[in-house]
Design a protein around this motif. Structure first.
Motif, PDB file in Angstrom:
ATOM      1  N   GLY A 105      -6.921  -8.348  -3.601  1.00 26.24           N
ATOM      2  CA  GLY A 105      -6.694  -9.518  -2.759  1.00 26.24           C
ATOM      3  C   GLY A 105      -6.222 -10.678  -3.625  1.00 26.24           C
ATOM      4  O   GLY A 105      -5.552 -10.471  -4.627  1.00 26.24           O
ATOM      5  N   SER A 145       0.014  -7.983  -1.096  1.00 26.62           N
ATOM      6  CA  SER A 145      -0.349  -8.240   0.299  1.00 26.62           C
ATOM      7  C   SER A 145      -1.434  -9.301   0.464  1.00 26.62           C
ATOM      8  O   SER A 145      -1.637  -9.796   1.569  1.00 26.62           O
ATOM      9  CB  SER A 145      -0.834  -6.948   0.962  1.00 26.62           C
ATOM     10  N   HIS A 146      -2.147  -9.634  -0.613  1.00 25.43           N
ATOM     11  CA  HIS A 146      -3.285 -10.565  -0.573  1.00 25.43           C
ATOM     12  C   HIS A 146      -4.448  -9.988   0.235  1.00 25.43           C
ATOM     13  O   HIS A 146      -5.376 -10.709   0.564  1.00 25.43           O
ATOM     14  CB  HIS A 146      -2.902 -11.937  -0.003  1.00 25.43           C
ATOM     15  N   ARG A 147      -4.401  -8.712   0.557  1.00 24.04           N
ATOM     16  CA  ARG A 147      -5.447  -8.054   1.350  1.00 24.04           C
ATOM     17  C   ARG A 147      -6.257  -7.115   0.475  1.00 24.04           C
ATOM     18  O   ARG A 147      -5.725  -6.138  -0.053  1.00 24.04           O
ATOM     19  CB  ARG A 147      -4.827  -7.261   2.491  1.00 24.04           C
ATOM     20  N   VAL A 193      -8.342  -4.087  -0.813  1.00 20.84           N
ATOM     21  CA  VAL A 193      -8.445  -2.673  -0.453  1.00 20.84           C
ATOM     22  C   VAL A 193      -9.233  -1.968  -1.546  1.00 20.84           C
ATOM     23  O   VAL A 193      -8.979  -2.180  -2.731  1.00 20.84           O
ATOM     24  CB  VAL A 193      -7.049  -2.012  -0.350  1.00 20.84           C
ATOM     25  N   ASN A 209      -6.683  -2.906  -4.274  1.00 16.96           N
ATOM     26  CA  ASN A 209      -5.975  -4.180  -4.253  1.00 16.96           C
ATOM     27  C   ASN A 209      -7.060  -5.252  -4.259  1.00 16.96           C
ATOM     28  O   ASN A 209      -7.893  -5.286  -3.355  1.00 16.96           O
ATOM     29  CB  ASN A 209      -5.101  -4.300  -3.001  1.00 16.96           C
ATOM     30  N   ARG A 211       0.832  -1.206   0.000  1.00 16.15           N
ATOM     31  CA  ARG A 211       0.000   0.000   0.000  1.00 16.15           C
ATOM     32  C   ARG A 211       0.869   1.260   0.000  1.00 16.15           C
ATOM     33  O   ARG A 211       0.633   2.201  -0.744  1.00 16.15           O
ATOM     34  CB  ARG A 211      -0.953  -0.015   1.197  1.00 16.15           C
ATOM     35  N   LYS A 236      -5.853 -16.845   0.077  1.00 18.41           N
ATOM     36  CA  LYS A 236      -6.407 -15.791   0.930  1.00 18.41           C
ATOM     37  C   LYS A 236      -5.525 -15.473   2.131  1.00 18.41           C
ATOM     38  O   LYS A 236      -5.701 -14.434   2.763  1.00 18.41           O
ATOM     39  CB  LYS A 236      -7.812 -16.145   1.381  1.00 18.41           C
ATOM     40  N   ARG A 237      -4.614 -16.353   2.456  1.00 17.93           N
ATOM     41  CA  ARG A 237      -3.736 -16.225   3.619  1.00 17.93           C
ATOM     42  C   ARG A 237      -4.541 -15.888   4.862  1.00 17.93           C
ATOM     43  O   ARG A 237      -5.366 -16.663   5.287  1.00 17.93           O
ATOM     44  CB  ARG A 237      -2.628 -15.215   3.350  1.00 17.93           C
ATOM     45  N   TRP A 238      -4.341 -14.752   5.466  1.00 19.83           N
ATOM     46  CA  TRP A 238      -5.020 -14.410   6.725  1.00 19.83           C
ATOM     47  C   TRP A 238      -6.367 -13.746   6.522  1.00 19.83           C
ATOM     48  O   TRP A 238      -7.039 -13.410   7.485  1.00 19.83           O
ATOM     49  CB  TRP A 238      -4.132 -13.506   7.572  1.00 19.83           C
ATOM     50  N   GLU A 239      -6.784 -13.544   5.287  1.00 10.79           N
ATOM     51  CA  GLU A 239      -8.086 -12.929   5.018  1.00 10.79           C
ATOM     52  C   GLU A 239      -9.198 -13.965   5.172  1.00 10.79           C
ATOM     53  O   GLU A 239      -8.984 -15.157   4.970  1.00 10.79           O
ATOM     54  CB  GLU A 239      -8.108 -12.351   3.604  1.00 10.79           C
TER      55      GLU A 239
END
Length: 182
Positions: free
Chosen positions: A151, A134-136, A138, A149, A115, A156-159
């Motif tokens: 994702g 980041s796989h997050r 936004v 972003n 970001r 998804k990792r931690w999402e």
């Protein structure tokens, strides 16, 4: 003589246009051949006019899966195989009607999050800053710029969910975005 283009190599697309946005698919050649793309992602991208991939496609075979759905423009991430790393640029610029957009992965700006890298590189230069890494997911407005972003539709990792995005550009003054779960 016209003023020089502020973004070398910018591609221009007419509006209205619907753009599918993905990042961080991390599909090796073997995984792409074996499993392909998730069916809900394929269904969700059906009918888009263009796909922007914000890096970590990972293999030419995975890129071909997206190219079978719509024209694709991609940048390299930090996990591309050698063939993709040579073929893809670090950053790309687009014009959708009156809007400008920048596409980058976000991994290669020293000591910055993805970001922060997008803000540092694209803020104030484009209307829409698209990044990955980041796989997050936004989708935020900041000082007149949409930071987006998508994702990841495969890691998804931690999402809580897998995700990808859709951005619709219409003239004269509208751009909207949303996330979808594959």
């Amino acid at each position: 003589m016209p003023a020089p283009e502020p973004f070398p190599g910018i591609e221009t697309f007419p509006t209205p246009i619907t753009v599918g946005v993905v990042a961080d698919t991390h599909l090796s050649a073997r995984a792409a051949a074996r499993a392909g793309l998730p069916a809900p992602l394929v269904e969700g991208l059906r009918g888009v006019d263009l796909i922007l991939h914000a890096g970590d496609v990972t293999s030419l075979e995975a890129l071909a899966l997206f190219e079978a759905l719509a024209p694709v423009r991609a940048v390299y991430g930090n996990n591309e195989d050698a063939a993709l790393h040579v073929r893809l640029p670090r950053i790309r610029y687009f014009r959708f009607g009156r809007f400008t957009a920048g596409l980058m992965h976000g991994h290669d700006v020293e000591r910055m999050t993805a970001r922060q890298a997008a803000e540092h590189t694209l803020s104030g230069r484009v209307d829409v800053a698209i990044f990955g890494h980041s796989h997050r997911p936004v989708c935020e407005w900041r000082e007149g710029t949409l930071f987006f972003n998508p994702g990841s539709p495969t890691q998804k990792r931690w999402e809580p969910r897998y995700s990808y995005g859709i951005i619709r550009f219409t003239d004269p003054s509208s751009r909207s975005c949303g996330f979808f779960e594959p």
